[in-house]
Design a protein around this motif. Structure first.
Motif, mmCIF file in Angstrom:
data_model
loop_
_atom_site.group_PDB
_atom_site.id
_atom_site.type_symbol
_atom_site.label_atom_id
_atom_site.label_comp_id
_atom_site.label_asym_id
_atom_site.label_seq_id
_atom_site.Cartn_x
_atom_site.Cartn_y
_atom_site.Cartn_z
ATOM 1 N N THR A 392 42.856 47.891 38.877
ATOM 2 C CA THR A 392 41.988 46.716 38.889
ATOM 3 C C THR A 392 40.585 46.983 39.411
ATOM 4 N N THR A 419 39.046 44.009 37.764
ATOM 5 C CA THR A 419 39.742 43.526 36.584
ATOM 6 C C THR A 419 40.975 42.729 36.965
ATOM 7 N N THR A 420 41.112 41.563 36.342
ATOM 8 C CA THR A 420 42.328 40.764 36.475
ATOM 9 C C THR A 420 42.964 40.616 35.102
ATOM 10 N N GLU A 421 43.990 39.806 35.018
ATOM 11 C CA GLU A 421 44.709 39.665 33.761
ATOM 12 C C GLU A 421 43.832 39.081 32.662
ATOM 13 N N ASP A 424 37.196 39.981 33.861
ATOM 14 C CA ASP A 424 36.580 41.193 34.425
ATOM 15 C C ASP A 424 35.323 40.770 35.170
#
Length: 653
Positions: A392, A419-421, A424
């Motif tokens: 991430t 970064t997440t699901e 960004d």
């Protein structure tokens, strides 16, 4: 670095390449055609944002030139006329030499003017365009831009013989010139030789544009509804733009010999010749003829797997720009020869820590009517470290040292990415440095003089970016700010022995920039319908307190708002394959930094139709300036109204 050292490095790379081949098996391994890239390839660790347009996307616009395409995508273009005439891209309020143009890894900005003539590149030979906004990119081929970088990758080779062509005709509906623009391009790509390990690629394009377009001529009168003198619509008439015809030829050739595992030696040449009738401002009779002859020859050696750990590339380029200008009030010749050596090395391993480094050395000789004869030596040493701490969080730290004759600069940048699901997050900070052009240093004409004691333009910038992905409406939001100082401008000075006002370049201006840029893209109906757009707002303020007439004002020619919208629909019936519609908006722009008068905003709407293929022939139609808008991008240089372009592409294996 001495010339002998450069030769040693180049020969070392060549010997290393052959040493690797000697260790390989007798059977020829599969030939790997690596992508020509001018951006660090590890997308997951990049902390800068870029907009990418592929060959397929570029072709969908059916643009007759690169500037037409860039304008349709929402980039502000300062246009002095239609096809082949001077056109300058602007990124985040920066233009001219502050926007770098890199073609296949070689920076092509002119050392004298600092700009790049977009008419010299064949849009039909472009594989990919990458636009990075903001100062000092991670890209290994640029020494630290201010406004941004436009990376252009030309078409790759094909494994089988391939031929393509593109024919275009355009009309501006002028009775005396029913067909105004004619363009024909050809391209071939093929392996040659018994082993099929040598590849050649050739692209040729010839164009003629009469540029006799209709525009609304408006007479200058006092208008009480405008702050200053402006155009009065009722005092207008339709006239034809004269003395602006352009004929040119663009040619690109490349040959590569592969030695296995992607190792190759390449030779490429980009050639351009243009004969241009250059009109002055609308009411002027002082028009001239400009002849441009440009050539860029590049030899490169590419080793993608040196000792199985790093990839390495050496390139040696000779760039020749020759301009001959002849007008009633001016006769000038400008010849520029630049020899450029570039060395690049980067790690191949997909590890948590990666590095790349490059060295670029330029030697330029200028012989100009206005600048005289001068030599310039420029060099850049650049290194980028990338850290991937986990899935991430990543970080990138590009650093560069640049010199140009007696000027020197250290250019750092640092960026992080989280970064997440579905989102960004990017945060970047960087320094911006722009060295004076040779015109800034040496120009002499009338009462205008360059200044050899100029310092580099300097500044700092930052940006915060949010990218939304894997959501209903993918988007990108960027908030950026820049503070720029020591900006070079022409100012009046008192010189010994001069009784009249003398203009000289000085490091006097400073400015503040704050902007927000939003982009989105969405597919509907099983990807048959596409809509994408962008909107950018820019707030600028001049901060030179010594000039009370401009302090606190907006920067001239810089709109506060620009936007674009593109829609396409795959119809696949009634003989039509695809329908496209694109629109671009440019806001109000002040004519001078005194902010007394301005050019009106304008919106350009274009439509296109891609018809069903007839065997391998793809006919298409494009209507430009569909609303027949009367507009000026630069004061007193009227632009064309509605036009229709018809064309046909042929692709054959």
């Amino acid at each position: 670095m001495k010339k002998s050292s450069l030769i040693t490095i180049f020969l070392f790379s060549f010997l290393l390449l052959n040493a690797q081949n000697a260790l390989e098996e007798e059977n020829l391994p599969e030939i790997i055609l690596p992508p020509i890239t001018t951006i660090i390839e590890r997308e997951e660790s990049q902390v800068e944002q870029k907009k990418v347009y592929t060959q397929e996307e570029i072709e969908q616009y059916h643009a007759s030139s690169l500037t037409d395409f860039l304008q349709a995508t929402g980039m502000q273009i300062l246009c002095y006329g239609s096809y082949g005439l001077e056109q300058k891209p602007s990124i985040r309020g920066f233009t001219d030499e502050t926007v770098r143009v890199v073609i296949d890894g070689v920076c092509m900005n002119n050392a004298q003017y600092g700009t790049f003539d977009f008419s010299t590149i064949n849009i039909d030979d472009i594989e990919k365009i990458e636009i990075v906004k903001g100062g000092f990119t991670e890209g290994v081929s640029d020494e630290g831009a201010v406004g941004g970088v436009i990376y252009i990758t030309t078409k790759k080779y094909s494994y089988k013989p391939e031929f393509d062509s593109d024919t275009q005709l355009k009309t501006f509906f002028v009775k005396t010139q029913p067909v105004d623009f004619v363009s024909q391009s050809f391209g071939i790509s093929s392996p040659v030789g018994a082993k099929k390990d040598t590849f050649i690629k050739e692209s040729l394009k010839a164009c003629y544009a009469a540029n006799k377009y209709l525009y609304t001529q408006k007479l200058n009168n006092f208008n009480p509804n405008v702050r200053y003198f402006d155009f009065v619509p009722e005092n207008s008439k339709r006239v034809v733009r004269e003395n602006s015809q352009v004929g040119d030829v663009q040619n690109s050739f490349k040959a590569s010999q592969y030695f296995g595992s992607g190792n190759c030696f390449s030779a490429g040449d980009i050639f351009y010749f243009g004969h241009k009738h250059v009109p002055n401002v609308e009411f002027s009779t002082d028009n001239g003829i400009q002849k441009d002859l440009n050539n860029a020859l590049t030899l490169s050696l590419y080793n993608p797997e040196v000792l199985g750990k790093v990839k390495m590339q050496n390139s040696l380029s000779w760039i020749f720009d020759h301009r001959n200008y002849d007008a009633p009030s001016e006769h000038s010749i400008h010849k520029i020869n630049t020899v450029r050596y570039a060395f690049f090395v980067s790690s191949n391993e997909e590890e948590k820590y990666n590095q790349n480094a490059s060295v670029t050395l330029d030697f330029t000789h200028l012989n100009s009517t206005n600048d005289g004869k001068h030599y310039q030596f420029t060099g850049t040493i650049k290194e980028t470290s990338q850290f991937e701490f986990n899935d991430t969080f990543s970080m990138s730290v590009p650093l560069a040292i640049k010199f140009c004759n007696k000027n020197f600069a250290f250019i750092p940048k640092a960026g992080i990415k989280f970064t997440t699901e579905k989102l960004d997050f990017f945060l970047n900070g960087y320094r911006m440095v722009q060295f004076p052009t040779m015109d800034d240093l040496y120009w002499e004409a009338g009462d205008f003089y360059g200044n050899p004691d100029l310092k580099p333009e300097d500044g700092w910038g930052g940006e915060f970016i949010i990218n939304g992905h894997d959501i209903w409406l993918p988007f990108s939001l960027c908030i950026y700010t820049n503070y720029y100082k020591e900006k070079i401008q022409w100012t009046t000075v008192a010189l010994p022995g001069k009784n009249t006002a003398t203009w000289m370049t000085q490091n006097v201006a400073s400015a503040f920039y704050l902007g927000a840029d939003v982009e989105f893209e969405k597919h509907f109906f099983d990807d048959k319908f596409l809509i994408r757009g962008n909107l950018e707002y820019l707030y600028t303020r001049l901060l030179d307190k010594s000039n009370t007439l401009t302090y606190g004002n907006k920067i001239m020619w810089t709109p506060d708002l620009t936007a674009s919208l593109y829609m396409s629909y795959d119809l696949e019936k009634a003989g039509i394959k695809k329908i496209t519609l694109d629109a671009s908006y440019t806001g109000k722009r002040y004519k001078t930094n005194m902010n007394l008068a301005y050019l009106y905003p304008y919106c350009l709407v274009n439509a296109g139709v891609q018809f069903q293929d007839i065997k391998r022939v793809s006919p298409y139609l494009r209507i430009e300036n569909l609303l027949n808008t009367s507009y000026q991008s630069v004061e007193d240089y009227p632009m064309p109204g509605i036009s229709v372009l018809i064309g046909a592409r042929i692709k054959k294996l």
